[in-house]
Design a protein around this motif. Sequence first.
Motif, mmCIF file in Angstrom:
data_model
loop_
_atom_site.group_PDB
_atom_site.id
_atom_site.type_symbol
_atom_site.label_atom_id
_atom_site.label_comp_id
_atom_site.label_asym_id
_atom_site.label_seq_id
_atom_site.Cartn_x
_atom_site.Cartn_y
_atom_site.Cartn_z
ATOM 1 N N ALA A 17 0.851 -1.189 0.000
ATOM 2 C CA ALA A 17 0.000 0.000 0.000
ATOM 3 C C ALA A 17 0.890 1.244 0.000
ATOM 4 N N VAL A 18 0.701 2.100 -0.994
ATOM 5 C CA VAL A 18 1.481 3.331 -1.115
ATOM 6 C C VAL A 18 0.518 4.513 -1.061
ATOM 7 N N ALA A 19 0.604 5.279 0.002
ATOM 8 C CA ALA A 19 -0.225 6.469 0.159
ATOM 9 C C ALA A 19 0.475 7.663 -0.487
ATOM 10 N N ILE A 20 -0.306 8.495 -1.134
ATOM 11 C CA ILE A 20 0.230 9.671 -1.818
ATOM 12 C C ILE A 20 -0.335 10.923 -1.153
ATOM 13 N N GLU A 21 0.558 11.801 -0.722
ATOM 14 C CA GLU A 21 0.174 13.074 -0.130
ATOM 15 C C GLU A 21 0.790 14.209 -0.924
ATOM 16 N N PHE A 22 0.027 15.280 -1.111
ATOM 17 C CA PHE A 22 0.541 16.489 -1.747
ATOM 18 C C PHE A 22 0.470 17.628 -0.728
ATOM 19 N N ASN A 23 1.635 18.164 -0.390
ATOM 20 C CA ASN A 23 1.727 19.276 0.565
ATOM 21 C C ASN A 23 0.967 18.949 1.849
ATOM 22 N N GLY A 24 1.117 17.710 2.313
ATOM 23 C CA GLY A 24 0.483 17.288 3.553
ATOM 24 C C GLY A 24 -0.968 16.892 3.426
ATOM 25 N N ILE A 25 -1.532 16.994 2.213
ATOM 26 C CA ILE A 25 -2.939 16.638 1.999
ATOM 27 C C ILE A 25 -3.010 15.212 1.468
ATOM 28 N N ALA A 26 -3.678 14.329 2.205
ATOM 29 C CA ALA A 26 -3.833 12.944 1.763
ATOM 30 C C ALA A 26 -4.653 12.917 0.476
ATOM 31 N N TYR A 27 -4.174 12.162 -0.505
ATOM 32 C CA TYR A 27 -4.816 12.167 -1.823
ATOM 33 C C TYR A 27 -5.402 10.811 -2.190
ATOM 34 N N THR A 28 -4.585 9.766 -2.172
ATOM 35 C CA THR A 28 -5.082 8.441 -2.515
ATOM 36 C C THR A 28 -4.104 7.392 -2.016
ATOM 37 N N VAL A 29 -4.536 6.145 -2.049
ATOM 38 C CA VAL A 29 -3.684 5.010 -1.726
ATOM 39 C C VAL A 29 -3.751 4.030 -2.885
ATOM 40 N N MET A 30 -2.593 3.659 -3.403
ATOM 41 C CA MET A 30 -2.520 2.697 -4.498
ATOM 42 C C MET A 30 -1.784 1.451 -4.022
ATOM 43 N N MET A 31 -2.174 0.309 -4.570
ATOM 44 C CA MET A 31 -1.463 -0.937 -4.309
ATOM 45 C C MET A 31 -0.489 -1.170 -5.451
ATOM 46 N N CYS A 32 0.807 -1.238 -5.144
ATOM 47 C CA CYS A 32 1.795 -1.353 -6.216
ATOM 48 C C CYS A 32 3.069 -2.009 -5.702
ATOM 49 N N SER A 33 4.005 -2.228 -6.605
ATOM 50 C CA SER A 33 5.316 -2.747 -6.237
ATOM 51 C C SER A 33 6.137 -1.618 -5.612
ATOM 52 N N PRO A 34 6.867 -1.897 -4.534
ATOM 53 C CA PRO A 34 7.553 -0.827 -3.789
ATOM 54 C C PRO A 34 8.903 -0.450 -4.384
ATOM 55 N N THR A 35 8.946 -0.197 -5.679
ATOM 56 C CA THR A 35 10.195 0.156 -6.353
ATOM 57 C C THR A 35 9.981 1.394 -7.220
ATOM 58 N N ASN A 36 11.084 2.121 -7.458
ATOM 59 C CA ASN A 36 11.041 3.310 -8.315
ATOM 60 C C ASN A 36 9.925 4.263 -7.897
ATOM 61 N N LEU A 37 9.853 4.528 -6.603
ATOM 62 C CA LEU A 37 8.734 5.304 -6.078
ATOM 63 C C LEU A 37 8.829 6.787 -6.414
ATOM 64 N N GLU A 38 10.022 7.314 -6.602
ATOM 65 C CA GLU A 38 10.121 8.717 -7.019
ATOM 66 C C GLU A 38 9.579 8.894 -8.435
ATOM 67 N N GLU A 39 9.933 7.949 -9.330
ATOM 68 C CA GLU A 39 9.390 8.015 -10.695
ATOM 69 C C GLU A 39 7.868 7.876 -10.674
ATOM 70 N N PHE A 40 7.379 6.994 -9.800
ATOM 71 C CA PHE A 40 5.929 6.837 -9.670
ATOM 72 C C PHE A 40 5.279 8.135 -9.205
ATOM 73 N N ALA A 41 5.883 8.792 -8.211
ATOM 74 C CA ALA A 41 5.332 10.045 -7.705
ATOM 75 C C ALA A 41 5.255 11.100 -8.813
ATOM 76 N N ILE A 42 6.325 11.212 -9.585
ATOM 77 C CA ILE A 42 6.358 12.203 -10.661
ATOM 78 C C ILE A 42 5.340 11.850 -11.739
ATOM 79 N N GLY A 43 5.357 10.598 -12.183
ATOM 80 C CA GLY A 43 4.448 10.187 -13.242
ATOM 81 C C GLY A 43 2.998 10.281 -12.834
#
Length: 278
Positions: free
Chosen positions: A41-67
């Motif tokens: 489970a990977v939670a995504i926050e923007f500027n401290g605001i919770a946005y969504t949670v995705m189920m994914c492989s825990p690799t290349n997470l910076e690229e995932f955040a940008i994409g």
Amino acid sequence: MALEQLQDSEVFPDTATTEVTCYRPNQACYSQSQSVIQETAVAIEFNGIAYTVMMCSPTNLEEFAIGFAYTNQIITHYHDIHDIEISHSKQGITLHIEVANRCLNHLKNKQRSLAGVTGCGICGAEKLDSVCQLLPTVPFRSQYNINALQPAFRELSQLQQLNHKTGASHAAAYCDEQGKMIAIFEDVGRHIALDKLIGFIVRHHYQGGAIFVTSRASYEMVQKVVCAGIEYLFAISAVTQMAIELAASSQLTLGGFCRSGRAEIYSHPQRIVGEIIS
């Protein structure tokens, strides 16, 4: 530039090992160790605001955040991201993404719930108009030789390290206009593999070329590729009618069933040159 592949699997393991009991025709059952793909489970926050949670492989997470931020139209440029921090807990991983203040207005128009299933492209979207986005058109800058498809997919298959270990991952790859493989990203979710790849493309300012995916091509896959400004999306499996319509209106060349000397081009075939040589 060397081929970009998964680089952080030692920090964030992409597989685990488990004991399984195997049954085969005309054989007694037996036990063996097997690699299984990790799903986190990977939670995504923007500027401290919770946005969504995705189920994914825990690799290349910076690229995932940008994409993810780019294909969801929260940012319009890589430099809109000021910082990315990754934190871990027993529940999973959180991506803390700091974006420019002007991007916060985009968040208000992209309300999502905090739950998403593996690789889903629209999980948590609350309104239809947040799903069916108005997209730009991609330019006609190049042509692609049809004979480059099969070698590209063969190379992609050979480079799928995570899938070789588990048989459970999808891949998205980027080739330049000369057919050279530039990057490949894998994930348990097909949309997330594509987000990771697009994050790489955006971060390194690539233009032109083609994207290959080891899955079907649905309309949200087309959306992501068009957002990245890439002219070609080639899928190893089928395409959907909505994907065809969106590709046609966005001037994307969309191909499906690209395997074993076969390719079906569903939109803008004028970019394709050559004939398949058996």
